[in-house]
Motif scaffolding. Structure first.
Motif, mmCIF file in Angstrom:
data_model
loop_
_atom_site.group_PDB
_atom_site.id
_atom_site.type_symbol
_atom_site.label_atom_id
_atom_site.label_comp_id
_atom_site.label_asym_id
_atom_site.label_seq_id
_atom_site.Cartn_x
_atom_site.Cartn_y
_atom_site.Cartn_z
ATOM 1 N N GLU A 175 -54.752 -4.316 133.589
ATOM 2 C CA GLU A 175 -55.272 -5.374 132.867
ATOM 3 C C GLU A 175 -53.972 -6.169 132.267
ATOM 4 N N ASP A 176 -53.058 -5.247 131.709
ATOM 5 C CA ASP A 176 -51.742 -5.952 131.361
ATOM 6 C C ASP A 176 -50.946 -6.873 132.219
ATOM 7 N N LEU A 177 -51.229 -6.677 133.642
ATOM 8 C CA LEU A 177 -50.584 -7.638 134.476
ATOM 9 C C LEU A 177 -51.592 -8.488 135.002
ATOM 10 N N ALA A 178 -52.570 -8.929 134.451
ATOM 11 C CA ALA A 178 -53.550 -9.937 134.824
ATOM 12 C C ALA A 178 -52.541 -11.348 135.021
ATOM 13 N N VAL A 179 -53.020 -12.194 135.785
ATOM 14 C CA VAL A 179 -52.500 -13.420 136.122
ATOM 15 C C VAL A 179 -53.497 -14.578 135.905
ATOM 16 N N GLU A 180 -53.207 -15.623 135.212
ATOM 17 C CA GLU A 180 -54.078 -16.715 134.846
ATOM 18 C C GLU A 180 -54.052 -17.588 136.153
ATOM 19 N N VAL A 181 -55.339 -17.927 136.599
ATOM 20 C CA VAL A 181 -55.417 -19.180 137.743
ATOM 21 C C VAL A 181 -56.162 -20.121 137.143
ATOM 22 N N SER A 182 -55.703 -21.335 137.824
ATOM 23 C CA SER A 182 -56.538 -22.787 137.117
ATOM 24 C C SER A 182 -57.253 -23.437 138.275
ATOM 25 N N PHE A 183 -58.170 -23.899 137.942
ATOM 26 C CA PHE A 183 -58.975 -24.736 138.898
ATOM 27 C C PHE A 183 -59.257 -26.060 138.263
ATOM 28 N N TRP A 184 -59.747 -27.072 138.860
ATOM 29 C CA TRP A 184 -60.244 -28.370 138.356
ATOM 30 C C TRP A 184 -59.425 -29.062 137.454
ATOM 31 N N GLY A 185 -59.588 -29.773 136.582
ATOM 32 C CA GLY A 185 -58.727 -30.663 135.580
ATOM 33 C C GLY A 185 -58.033 -31.661 136.181
ATOM 34 N N LYS A 186 -57.085 -32.072 135.715
ATOM 35 C CA LYS A 186 -55.981 -33.222 136.361
ATOM 36 C C LYS A 186 -54.678 -33.058 136.022
ATOM 37 N N VAL A 187 -53.771 -33.816 136.666
ATOM 38 C CA VAL A 187 -52.492 -33.778 136.657
ATOM 39 C C VAL A 187 -51.772 -34.939 136.015
ATOM 40 N N GLU A 188 -51.115 -34.405 134.958
ATOM 41 C CA GLU A 188 -50.305 -35.405 133.843
ATOM 42 C C GLU A 188 -48.782 -35.410 134.463
#
Length: 800
Positions: A175-188
């Motif tokens: 669990e300590d090596l988990a990676v955050e993955v992002s979907f949707w949203g917008k680009v600034e």
């Protein structure tokens, strides 16, 4: 704890009582399996740690093999075998009154794949570790794998596959090596110090949690890692969704392999899976590299990322995103590193299998990734224009984004330094036809790496009887050096060897006949020819040609009392994708034919048809050693390679096949007298596609055998099917038989007649069988992986 039988028994009993708080006499097979699995994992843990530490200390280049599938099968037996402790364990358990085979059979198949693609990935991992090469797998920890197949009234019914129902003794959650993955949203976009920067904001976060599994090499201290990612909710939930909806959508990412993508909802989920895999894997690779080296400017010198087919191709824009947005590199530096880090294997010539994503799905789901792909496309098209000014058609055909679609195979070629096919014919077709324009532009990128299989699982483990005979005949060097199987050549005509080989084959046929009876209730003749076609169900693999031939044999036996054949048992095993309705009708057709043939007393002494449900790795290990004939009858030019053909060959079955995929290389190895070849060549097939001229109606009208069997699809011959086979009938006549089943029918019948005659010449058949086994060493994945290591990845064995 595995150094002696007595020590093993003592540790096993103590461990079982400690783990389950019960006496050994009260333990279940499941308790015993988990105890033994934990002991093995503990036994290898030191070497697992040391392998990783050695890689870091020596700063050796490592390869990461990204694949949407890893069809591992059961692991206990192969792990015991590779560690060299199987005999001690088997003897120790026997003295405790436990059958090791029963424990092995209690293990669920790790069904994280659909067929050849996933099994190839599993074989490659085995070879990487066995050759002491620093190579790791990255995949998804599907909760349900593909599906469990049940046959109900002849129809395929899909049930959730529950391989994790009792947990997985081989995995370690990190669990300590988990990676955050992002979907949707917008680009600034903003300017910082005169530089344009991009931030992905308002995104929906998902956590990718790694579960590591050890990959144990044969007779080596190298323990590599297969990292499988599980999708879990992040700490911050999206405000526009209910908690339950977010949780459901997140967990769906790693719930099923290949969700149905008939509608946009399914397409979004598939694309989510693919980005989830690469974002987690590339993020993890980069983090480890940054920790060791402090920067990413020489990533390509220390890391090779290999994408197995188009599913993980988003690794290209994802690595670009990290280098551009997180490291602040220039486009030129980031592109140089990316295109010298990533290599790509193409596995198909089927245009429908070359993934294309609609922009209306891709752009909103992955806004920053889409921007990067768009920029890659712009720069590539500009490069094309400079080379081919005014050739708009060429540029349109080669573009990554065209006609509102993102073409993943094009992205893979543009963003990688190596593109390989998986058999000589397949690679030639890619260069000359499917990817011709790219090959003209970058001839140096394209190469061939013919597939292979791990002989340790498919011969040593699956067929201990044959392995023992080979060891007694030529010694055991072939286990580490599979090309040494060629030392069997002098025994091709040896009467004593042939006699033993025949005994082994009969023993395995008896074992499979028992399995067939348990599963279907049908008694098969063990002296009959076991004619086997087991593989994914797809129209181009032409299970239909096999079925039409059996129908023809049945008709002859019924109508002509003077006609007879050497007894034949036709064995099928196949899963059809849940949404592939045509393939599911073929399964029903096979089962309807089996019901008719097997219950007909006039013919069933000579003819039996068996469909073994829920085809999987552990069942394949029972089937391959028992087969006499290996059906490899795909339409020439359609099968990239095939690996079932190699597994059958290694176990002494004779190939009956078209000049397709690796069948051609098997023919080159064994000679035309040791294989049965029929049908159109790839060149002839491709000429038909290009110029037309094929009319299936002509074959239907001029060959009465064909007319009879095709008519029987719709004339009530199968009373239980109603109009269920009309789409098959229409595909042959109304749709002009896309895969040339009727065109190859006569040639196939003739080849099958040759099989029957040759099989009765027992000495000759056993010579053919021996030749096939002797030449199978070339088709070991050890050879394939060595070619990848030297020719593509440039990695060296781990010392020490």
């Amino acid at each position: 704890m595995f150094s002696s039988k007595e020590e093993f028994k003592n540790v096993f009993l103590k461990r079982l009582e400690m783990m389950y708080g019960k006496r050994f006499e009260e333990s279940t097979v499941r308790d015993q399996y988990n105890t033994l699995g934990n002991m093995v994992r503990e036994y290898i843990s030191q070497h697992w740690i040391q392998t990783n530490e050695r890689n870091r200390a020596k700063k050796q280049k490592q390869v990461y093999y990204l694949s949407i599938e890893f069809l591992l099968g059961r692991l206990l037996g192969s792990n015991l075998l590779n560690l060299g402790i199987r005999d001690i364990v088997e003897e120790g358990l026997r003295e405790l009154g436990i059958d090791l085979q029963e424990i092995e059979e209690s293990e669920a198949d790790a069904g994280l794949g659909n067929g050849g693609l996933g099994r190839l990935a599993a074989c490659f991992l085995d070879s990487l570790a066995s050759l002491n090469l620093p190579g790791h797998g990255c995949g998804i920890r599907y909760k349900h794998g593909l599906f469990d197949q049940k046959i109900v009234d002849g129809y395929q019914v899909e049930l959730p596959e529950q391989w994790l129902r009792h947990g997985n003794v081989w995995e370690v959650r990190k669990e300590d090596l988990a990676v955050e993955v992002s979907f949707w949203g917008k680009v600034e976009m903003s300017h910082i110090n005169g530089r344009l920067t991009f931030r992905h904001v308002d995104s929906e976060k998902v956590m990718a949690v790694p579960y590591d599994m050890p990959v144990i090499g044969y007779d080596t201290k190298t323990i590599n890692t297969l990292r499988l990612w599980s999708a879990e909710p992040a700490k911050t939930f999206p405000i526009h969704k209910s908690v339950m909806q977010y949780k459901r959508e997140t967990e769906a990412i790693s719930e099923f392999l290949y969700p149905d993508d008939t509608h946009d909802e399914g397409k979004i989920l598939r694309l989510k899976q693919q980005y989830f895999l690469v974002a987690a894997s590339v993020g993890s690779i980069v983090r480890a590299h940054r920790r060791q080296y402090g920067h990413l400017y020489e990533l390509h010198k220390h890391v090779a990322i290999h994408v197995n087919d188009t599913h993980p191709v988003l690794a290209i824009p994802e690595l670009m995103r990290i280098l551009l947005d997180e490291e602040g590199m220039s486009w030129e530096d980031a592109w140089h590193i990316t295109t010298n880090t990533i290599s790509y294997t193409n596995h198909t010539t089927l245009s429908e299998a070359l993934e294309k994503w609609p922009i209306h799905i891709f752009r909103p789901l992955l806004p920053r990734i889409y921007m990067i792909v768009e920029e890659i496309n712009e720069r590539f098209c500009r490069e094309l224009w400079n080379r081919y000014p005014g050739e708009w058609k060429r540029i349109e055909e080669m573009a990554i984004i065209a006609h509102d679609l993102v073409k993943m195979a094009h992205l893979a070629i543009v963003g990688s330094y190596s593109v390989n096919g998986v058999a000589k014919l397949h690679s030639d077709i890619l260069k000359k036809r499917e990817m011709r324009l790219f090959h003209e532009f970058w001839p140096q990128k394209f190469n061939n790496k013919t597939n292979g299989i791990t002989h340790r699982r498919w011969l040593l483990k699956a067929n201990p009887q044959l392995s023992k005979l080979i060891i007694n005949t030529i010694g055991d060097k072939w286990i580490k050096e599979p090309e040494k199987l060629i030392d069997l050549k002098p025994y091709v005509g040896d009467a004593s060897f042939q006699q033993e080989l025949a005994k082994v084959k009969r023993q395995r046929k008896t074992m499979l006949a028992r399995r067939i009876y348990e599963q279907t209730g049908v008694v098969v003749n063990e002296s009959s020819i076991f004619d086997v076609q087991v593989k994914r169900l797809h129209a181009y693999k032409r299970q239909l040609l096999n079925v039409l031939h059996i129908m023809y044999l049945y008709n002859r036996l019924k109508e002509d009392s003077s006609f007879s054949i050497y007894p034949r048992t036709f064995i099928f095993g196949a899963k059809a994708s849940p949404g592939y309705y045509y393939a599911k009708r073929i399964i029903k057709l096979i089962n309807s034919l089996a019901d008719k043939v097997n219950s007909d007393r006039q013919t069933n002494e000579q003819l039996k048809v068996i469909f073994l449900e829920n085809y999987r790795v552990s069942l394949a290990e029972e089937i391959f050693p028992a087969a006499d004939v290996s059906e490899q009858i795909s339409t020439a030019s359609k099968e990239a390679s095939g690996t079932g053909n190699m597994k059958f060959m290694m176990n002494g079955a004779i190939t009956l096949g078209t000049l397709d995929g690796a069948n051609i290389e098997i023919l080159e190895a064994v000679g035309e007298e040791n294989i049965f070849i029929f049908g159109l060549t790839a060149e002839e097939v491709l000429r038909y596609y290009q110029n037309g001229g094929y009319r299936s109606h002509e074959y239907y009208h001029y060959d009465k055998r064909i007319k009879q069997v095709v008519d029987q699809l719709v004339n009530g011959f199968f009373p239980d099917a109603h109009d269920h086979f009309e789409p098959i009938y229409d595909s042959l006549l109304m749709q002009n038989d896309e895969y040339f089943v009727l065109r190859d029918f006569a040639s196939y019948v003739e080849a099958q007649e040759r099989v029957g005659k040759e099989y009765q010449q027992r000495e000759k058949w056993l010579r053919m069988s021996t030749v096939n086994i002797a030449h199978s060493g070339y088709f070991s994945s050890d050879r394939t992986i060595q070619e990848y290591a030297n020719g593509i990845w440039k990695i060296q064995p781990i010392d020490g």
